[in-house]
Design a protein around this motif. Structure first.
Motif, short mmCIF file in Angstrom:
data_model
loop_
_atom_site.label_atom_id
_atom_site.label_comp_id
_atom_site.label_asym_id
_atom_site.label_seq_id
_atom_site.Cartn_x
_atom_site.Cartn_y
_atom_site.Cartn_z
N LEU A 449 0.83 -1.21 0.00
CA LEU A 449 0.00 0.00 0.00
C LEU A 449 0.86 1.26 0.00
O LEU A 449 0.67 2.18 -0.81
N LEU A 450 1.84 1.33 0.90
CA LEU A 450 2.66 2.53 1.04
C LEU A 450 3.58 2.74 -0.16
O LEU A 450 3.93 3.88 -0.50
N ASN A 451 3.98 1.67 -0.82
CA ASN A 451 4.82 1.80 -2.01
C ASN A 451 4.06 2.38 -3.20
O ASN A 451 4.67 2.81 -4.19
N LEU A 452 2.71 2.40 -3.12
CA LEU A 452 1.92 3.02 -4.19
C LEU A 452 2.20 4.52 -4.29
O LEU A 452 1.99 5.14 -5.34
N SER A 453 2.69 5.12 -3.18
CA SER A 453 3.00 6.56 -3.21
C SER A 453 4.18 6.86 -4.12
O SER A 453 4.36 8.00 -4.55
N LYS A 454 5.01 5.85 -4.42
CA LYS A 454 6.14 6.05 -5.32
C LYS A 454 5.69 6.02 -6.78
O LYS A 454 6.19 6.79 -7.62
N LYS A 455 4.74 5.14 -7.10
CA LYS A 455 4.26 5.01 -8.48
C LYS A 455 3.33 6.16 -8.85
O LYS A 455 3.38 6.68 -9.98
N TYR A 456 2.46 6.53 -7.92
CA TYR A 456 1.52 7.62 -8.16
C TYR A 456 2.06 8.88 -7.46
O TYR A 456 2.97 9.51 -7.95
N SER A 457 1.50 9.20 -6.33
CA SER A 457 2.03 10.32 -5.52
C SER A 457 1.42 10.20 -4.14
O SER A 457 0.35 9.60 -3.96
N PRO A 458 2.09 10.78 -3.09
CA PRO A 458 1.50 10.73 -1.76
C PRO A 458 0.10 11.34 -1.69
O PRO A 458 -0.78 10.84 -0.98
N ALA A 459 -0.13 12.43 -2.48
CA ALA A 459 -1.45 13.08 -2.44
C ALA A 459 -2.52 12.16 -3.01
O ALA A 459 -3.64 12.05 -2.47
N ARG A 460 -2.24 11.49 -4.12
CA ARG A 460 -3.22 10.58 -4.72
C ARG A 460 -3.46 9.38 -3.81
O ARG A 460 -4.59 8.92 -3.69
N LEU A 461 -2.39 8.85 -3.18
CA LEU A 461 -2.58 7.72 -2.27
C LEU A 461 -3.44 8.13 -1.08
O LEU A 461 -4.30 7.37 -0.62
N GLU A 462 -3.25 9.36 -0.57
CA GLU A 462 -4.08 9.85 0.54
C GLU A 462 -5.55 9.93 0.12
O GLU A 462 -6.45 9.53 0.88
N ALA A 463 -5.79 10.42 -1.12
CA ALA A 463 -7.18 10.51 -1.61
C ALA A 463 -7.78 9.11 -1.80
O ALA A 463 -8.95 8.88 -1.48
N ALA A 464 -6.98 8.18 -2.33
CA ALA A 464 -7.47 6.82 -2.53
C ALA A 464 -7.76 6.15 -1.19
O ALA A 464 -8.74 5.39 -1.06
N SER A 465 -6.92 6.42 -0.17
CA SER A 465 -7.16 5.85 1.16
C SER A 465 -8.45 6.41 1.76
O SER A 465 -9.22 5.69 2.41
N ARG A 466 -8.68 7.74 1.54
CA ARG A 466 -9.91 8.36 2.05
C ARG A 466 -11.13 7.71 1.40
O ARG A 466 -12.14 7.42 2.06
N ARG A 467 -11.04 7.45 0.08
CA ARG A 467 -12.18 6.83 -0.63
C ARG A 467 -12.36 5.39 -0.17
O ARG A 467 -13.49 4.91 -0.02
N ALA A 468 -11.25 4.66 0.07
CA ALA A 468 -11.37 3.28 0.51
C ALA A 468 -12.02 3.19 1.89
O ALA A 468 -12.84 2.30 2.15
N LEU A 469 -11.64 4.11 2.80
CA LEU A 469 -12.26 4.11 4.12
C LEU A 469 -13.75 4.46 4.02
O LEU A 469 -14.58 3.91 4.76
N HIS A 470 -14.08 5.35 3.09
CA HIS A 470 -15.48 5.78 2.95
C HIS A 470 -16.34 4.65 2.40
O HIS A 470 -17.50 4.48 2.82
#
Length: 515
Positions: A449-470
């Motif tokens: 999960l955390l390595n996805l921030s390297k492929k995309y970006s920390p901001a996009r991973l934060e948004a994806a995590s927010r959507r996954a929790l929702h």
């Protein structure tokens, strides 16, 4: 691989005995049960390499010594006429004749093709030994200490149960003065054997040049008339005290006649007197042995003037070498094999070594507080000794890089990494770690999960995590799908009311079942 340490140990012993103990080649050969010519060959090679003192310089590692000593090969000399030893034996009976004079006459009769004087003497003594003459041994002052155990044992009573336990009696005697030492130990095991030597040296107040033990298993690993192998622990003790071990030949009681007589005297004058006395501890028994031993050493001798004690003070004691400054600490030496997990086993505890030594043979030196591990004479690891059975003592520097990085992961480290990305990512990681019985089971998912921030970006991973929790998505594949389809850039979906949520029935699952 296994022959190098044995060869290197004997090679170092040759150099230590020659330069450290100042022994002649013949004495070194007798101590190590090898040919005097081998000692001469290696001593000459050492001199050519500039080795003329002990201890060795730091540049002479085991690998360097092994490489340099094996470079040369000795050429055999042409055939030399062998003297008639029986004629020489008869001529030597005359008072005025010596081996030196007979050798000179022999060399004059065979100019340019004769033995050296040293080799001439060795050959003569070898021939004389084959004649098996019975001769009286003459012992030099402070030279030899003869060592053995008594055959009979002593009984010690357990005061709690009334059961008997037997104790062995260790005996040592100086060759020149017959000064005797004796003590009781629980066994003839390696530690009792070695520590009895240490207490004997303290009793003598000095060190003899030679130790003449019987071929006891604790002292001699392989009993052989020609090449006995000494126990490495026993040999390490001798090196600490800077003395030499020359085991008696098996089945040759004349080699240790002094010890045989001393054992007989201890059995008759000490053990026989104590046969009716009850003893309830080893210490109590040794106190009584010490009392009778003092009487034995001070008793006037029949065939020699004075007592054993007076003879010792006059003859042996002035010739003894001083004891080492640092006291001896019992150190067991044993061979170990490095397991596939770069650990070795000592007393069911596991100690790490550099991972490059996997499947190699090492030498473990085990003392009361430390376990030191040696490879070809070089210390590769040192650990505090542990008594925890089945546990591991591991130094991080011994681990491969991949293992070292994996060992550094922890729940706290994952949470800190996620917090740097965002609060939603941190919350999602905490839920993933808590979703398993053991946090370690979620390490791979969190790492992915955390390595996805390297492929995309920390901001996009934060948004994806927010959507996954929702939306209740807790699988890595679902979060990756959100990023691949760009759903993290879209507004969060409205929460749909669960119209069936208030209905309780076993066939009604609710809308959360399909997430």
């Amino acid at each position: 691989m296994s022959t190098v340490p044995i060869f290197m140990r004997k090679l170092k012993e040759i150099l230590r005995l020659k330069y450290g103990c100042s022994l002649s080649h013949r004495q070194v050969a007798k101590s190590l049960s090898i040919s005097p010519s081998v000692v001469s060959r290696y001593a000459n090679r050492a001199a050519q390499m500039g080795i003329t003192s002990w201890p060795l310089s730091e540049i002479w590692t085991d690998a360097a010594l092994n490489r340099e000593f094996l470079k040369t090969r000795v050429k055999l000399k042409a055939s030399i006429p062998v003297p008639n030893w029986s004629v020489i034996y008869k001529e030597l009976k005359h008072k005025t004749l010596t081996l030196q004079l007979l050798w000179e006459e022999h060399s004059q009769r065979n100019p340019g093709n004769h033995y050296s004087y040293n080799h001439f003497c060795r050959l003569y003594k070898a021939w004389l030994g084959c004649q098996k003459p019975s001769m009286r041994q003459h012992h030099k002052a402070g030279e030899k200490l003869f060592i053995d155990y008594c055959g009979p044992t002593m009984n010690i009573i357990n005061s709690s149960t009334g059961e008997y336990r037997t104790a062995q009696v260790f005996v040592a005697v100086m060759g020149a003065s017959n000064y005797t030492f004796a003590e009781a130990t629980w066994s003839q095991g390696l530690e009792d054997w070695v520590m009895s030597h240490a207490r004997c040296f303290e009793f003598l107040g000095g060190m003899p040049e030679l130790l003449i033990p019987d071929n006891l298993r604790s002292g001699v690993t392989k009993a052989c008339r020609y090449e006995p192998d000494l126990n490495p622990t026993y040999q390490q003790m001798a090196a600490h005290y800077n003395t030499v071990i020359v085991p008696a030949r098996p089945y040759r009681p004349k080699d240790k006649a002094k010890a045989e007589v001393a054992v007989q005297i201890v059995e008759r004058w000490i053990m026989a007197k104590l046969r009716h006395e009850p003893f309830f501890s080893l210490r109590q028994l040794n106190e009584r042995i010490c009392e009778l031993l003092t009487d034995l050493n001070q008793r006037p001798m029949r065939k020699q003037p004075g007592s054993r004690l007076s003879q010792f003070i006059e003859i042996d004691k002035p010739a003894l070498k001083p004891l080492p400054i640092t006291p001896y600490i019992y150190t067991q030496v044993k061979k170990v094999t490095v397991h596939i997990d770069y650990h070795i086993e000592v007393e069911k505890h596991y100690y790490s070594v550099p991972h490059s030594l996997i499947k190699q043979k090492l030498e473990a030196h085990i003392s009361g507080e430390l376990v030191r591990l040696y490879h070809h004479g070089e210390c590769v690891a040192s650990h505090p000794r542990s008594s925890k059975i089945g546990a591991h003592t591991t130094i991080e520097g011994h681990m491969p890089i991949a293992h070292r990085k994996h060992d550094q992961w922890s729940p706290h480290r994952f949470e800190k990494w996620a917090k740097d990305i965002g609060s939603s990512t941190e919350e999602l990681v905490i839920k993933l770690l808590q979703s398993k019985r053991h946090p370690e089971q979620s390490y791979r998912v969190c790492l992915g999960l955390l390595n996805l921030s390297k492929k995309y970006s920390p901001a996009r991973l934060e948004a994806a995590s927010r959507r996954a929790l929702h939306t209740g998505i807790m699988r890595l594949a679902g979060i990756r799908s959100i990023l691949d389809k760009g759903l993290d850039r879209q507004p969060l979906p409205e929460v749909q009311l669960d119209l069936l949520g208030e209905i309780e029935h076993k066939n009604v699952r609710g809308n959360k079942y399909y997430h």
